[in-house]
Each structure stands twice: as structure tokens, then as C-alpha cells.
Design a protein around this motif. Structure first.
Motif, PDB file in Angstrom:
ATOM      1  N   SER A   3       0.840  -1.199   0.000  1.00  0.00           N
ATOM      2  CA  SER A   3       0.000   0.000   0.000  1.00  0.00           C
ATOM      3  C   SER A   3       0.876   1.250   0.000  1.00  0.00           C
ATOM      4  CB  SER A   3      -0.910   0.006   1.225  1.00  0.00           C
ATOM      5  OG  SER A   3      -0.145   0.198   2.407  1.00  0.00           O
ATOM      6  N   LEU A   4       0.294   2.367  -0.387  1.00  0.00           N
ATOM      7  CA  LEU A   4       1.002   3.650  -0.309  1.00  0.00           C
ATOM      8  C   LEU A   4       1.395   3.929   1.138  1.00  0.00           C
ATOM      9  CD1 LEU A   4      -1.252   5.694  -2.738  1.00  0.00           C
ATOM     10  CD2 LEU A   4       1.130   5.057  -3.148  1.00  0.00           C
ATOM     11  N   TYR A   5       0.548   3.543   2.077  1.00  0.00           N
ATOM     12  CA  TYR A   5       0.810   3.720   3.504  1.00  0.00           C
ATOM     13  C   TYR A   5       2.097   2.988   3.908  1.00  0.00           C
ATOM     14  CZ  TYR A   5       0.104   2.819   8.522  1.00  0.00           C
ATOM     15  OH  TYR A   5       0.255   2.696   9.890  1.00  0.00           O
ATOM     16  N   GLU A   6       2.200   1.717   3.540  1.00  0.00           N
ATOM     17  CA  GLU A   6       3.391   0.932   3.872  1.00  0.00           C
ATOM     18  C   GLU A   6       4.627   1.477   3.153  1.00  0.00           C
ATOM     19  OE1 GLU A   6       1.408  -3.455   4.582  1.00  0.00           O
ATOM     20  OE2 GLU A   6       1.600  -2.699   2.531  1.00  0.00           O
ATOM     21  N   HIS A   7       4.467   1.816   1.894  1.00  0.00           N
ATOM     22  CA  HIS A   7       5.586   2.331   1.096  1.00  0.00           C
ATOM     23  C   HIS A   7       6.109   3.644   1.678  1.00  0.00           C
ATOM     24  CE1 HIS A   7       8.051   2.512  -2.522  1.00  0.00           C
ATOM     25  NE2 HIS A   7       7.738   3.796  -2.611  1.00  0.00           N
ATOM     26  N   ALA A   8       5.205   4.466   2.181  1.00  0.00           N
ATOM     27  CA  ALA A   8       5.595   5.760   2.759  1.00  0.00           C
ATOM     28  C   ALA A   8       6.378   5.591   4.056  1.00  0.00           C
ATOM     29  CB  ALA A   8       4.360   6.615   3.017  1.00  0.00           C
ATOM     30  N   GLY A   9       6.148   4.472   4.758  1.00  0.00           N
ATOM     31  CA  GLY A   9       6.820   4.251   6.036  1.00  0.00           C
ATOM     32  C   GLY A   9       5.877   4.230   7.221  1.00  0.00           C
ATOM     33  N   GLY A  10       4.565   4.124   6.950  1.00  0.00           N
ATOM     34  CA  GLY A  10       3.581   3.992   8.015  1.00  0.00           C
ATOM     35  C   GLY A  10       3.366   5.270   8.816  1.00  0.00           C
ATOM     36  N   LEU A  99      10.354  11.054   2.948  1.00  0.00           N
ATOM     37  CA  LEU A  99       9.493  10.060   2.316  1.00  0.00           C
ATOM     38  C   LEU A  99      10.087   9.604   0.983  1.00  0.00           C
ATOM     39  CD1 LEU A  99       7.564  11.007   4.582  1.00  0.00           C
ATOM     40  CD2 LEU A  99       5.739  10.457   3.011  1.00  0.00           C
ATOM     41  N   PRO A 100       9.648   8.457   0.478  1.00  0.00           N
ATOM     42  CA  PRO A 100      10.234   7.902  -0.746  1.00  0.00           C
ATOM     43  C   PRO A 100      10.196   8.886  -1.916  1.00  0.00           C
ATOM     44  CG  PRO A 100       8.806   6.286   0.300  1.00  0.00           C
ATOM     45  CD  PRO A 100       8.606   7.584   1.034  1.00  0.00           C
ATOM     46  N   LYS A 101      11.232   8.814  -2.729  1.00  0.00           N
ATOM     47  CA  LYS A 101      11.384   9.731  -3.863  1.00  0.00           C
ATOM     48  C   LYS A 101      10.998   9.102  -5.200  1.00  0.00           C
ATOM     49  CE  LYS A 101      15.210  12.251  -1.732  1.00  0.00           C
ATOM     50  NZ  LYS A 101      14.716  13.599  -1.621  1.00  0.00           N
TER      51      LYS A 101
END
Length: 148
Positions: A3-10, A99-101
């Protein structure tokens, strides 16, 4: 798929993002009418909203409900300049929060912010319930950039 949530780092990463954004908003002269003072619940509530939007726990819906989001925007009369500044500062805060780039994440995030600021702006000008944006629940954002 993650999920975007998990990918972002929660929650931890999203809390850093919301804190970085909120600090910017409070200091910005264009946004000052919308953010005149620090409200202790703003960062935690926005963290819950973004987390749920990105596929995390549904705590915003359970604890506050989407009507809360409508109420806080009603009457603000958000201008086009304020809507754009909000979006710009939010995107700047992504890097500050670490956050992820990667482009798929950033694209989904930009589309999420663009959509959300348009809903908030419409609701901020609503004179009646009929003038509100039809969205009545937290949108669940996807990698494709569309709420499902």
C-alpha cells in the motif's frame, strides 16, 4: 502489492510529513488566514487521515468521521492561491520528512493532494449541503492515482 501507507513508512513517516507541512503552513503568509495558530490535534488528525487514505488503518473514520473533515473546511473560503500554496508546501514537506522519492509514489501523492485540495476548496465555499463536494468518506488512494 504494498500500500502507499506501507511504502511511505507507516504512521511514523506520515507523522513526520504532517509535522513538516504544518510548520510550513503556520509560517506562510498566504496560508496564515487558514492556519492562524497551532492546534494540538491538527498533526495527529491529518496523520490519521493520510494513513487511512493511503491504505492504512481506518482510525480517522472510526475516531473522527468524514463529517469532521467537512466541518473544519466549511466557511474557510479557500482561494485558488491558498489551494496551490497548500499543495506546493505539502510536496516540499515530502523531502523534509524523508518520504520515498520514487516517481510512482510521488505521482500518486501529488494526485492525492491535488484532489484533496480541490474537495476542501469546494467545501470551504459551500453555502448549503447541496454545494458540498459529493465525497462523504475518506478516499482510499491507489498507486494508479484514483480513489477507489
Amino acid at each position: 502489492m504494498t500500500s502507499l501507507y506501507e511504502h511511505a513508512g507507516g504512521d511514523e513517516a506520515l507523522h513526520r510529513l504532517e509535522e513538516a507541512f504544518y510548520t510550513k503552513a503556520l509560517a506562510d503568509p498566504v496560508l496564515r488566514p487558514l492556519f492562524p495558530e497551532r492546534v494540538p490535534t491538527h498533526v495527529p488528525n491529518l496523520t490519521l487521515f493520510t494513513a487511512e487514505s493511503f491504505g492504512g488503518p481506518d482510525r480517522f473514520t472510526r475516531e473522527l468521521g468524514f463529517d469532521y473533515m467537512i466541518r473544519v473546511h466549511r466557511g474557510l473560503r479557500i482561494t485558488d492561491e491558498q489551494r496551490q500554496r497548500f499543495a506546493d508546501l505539502y510536496l516540499e514537506a515530502l523531502d523534509e520528512a524523508g518520504l520515498p522519492k520514487d516517481e510512482p509514489f510521488r505521482r500518486a501523492f501529488r494526485e492525492h493532494v491535488d484532489f484533496g485540495t480541490r474537495v476542501a476548496q469546494q467545501n470551504s465555499h459551500a453555502e448549503t449541503d447541496a454545494d458540498l463536494h459529493p465525497l462523504r468518506e475518506v478516499p482510499h488512494w491507489t498507486w494508479d492515482g484514483d480513489p477507489d
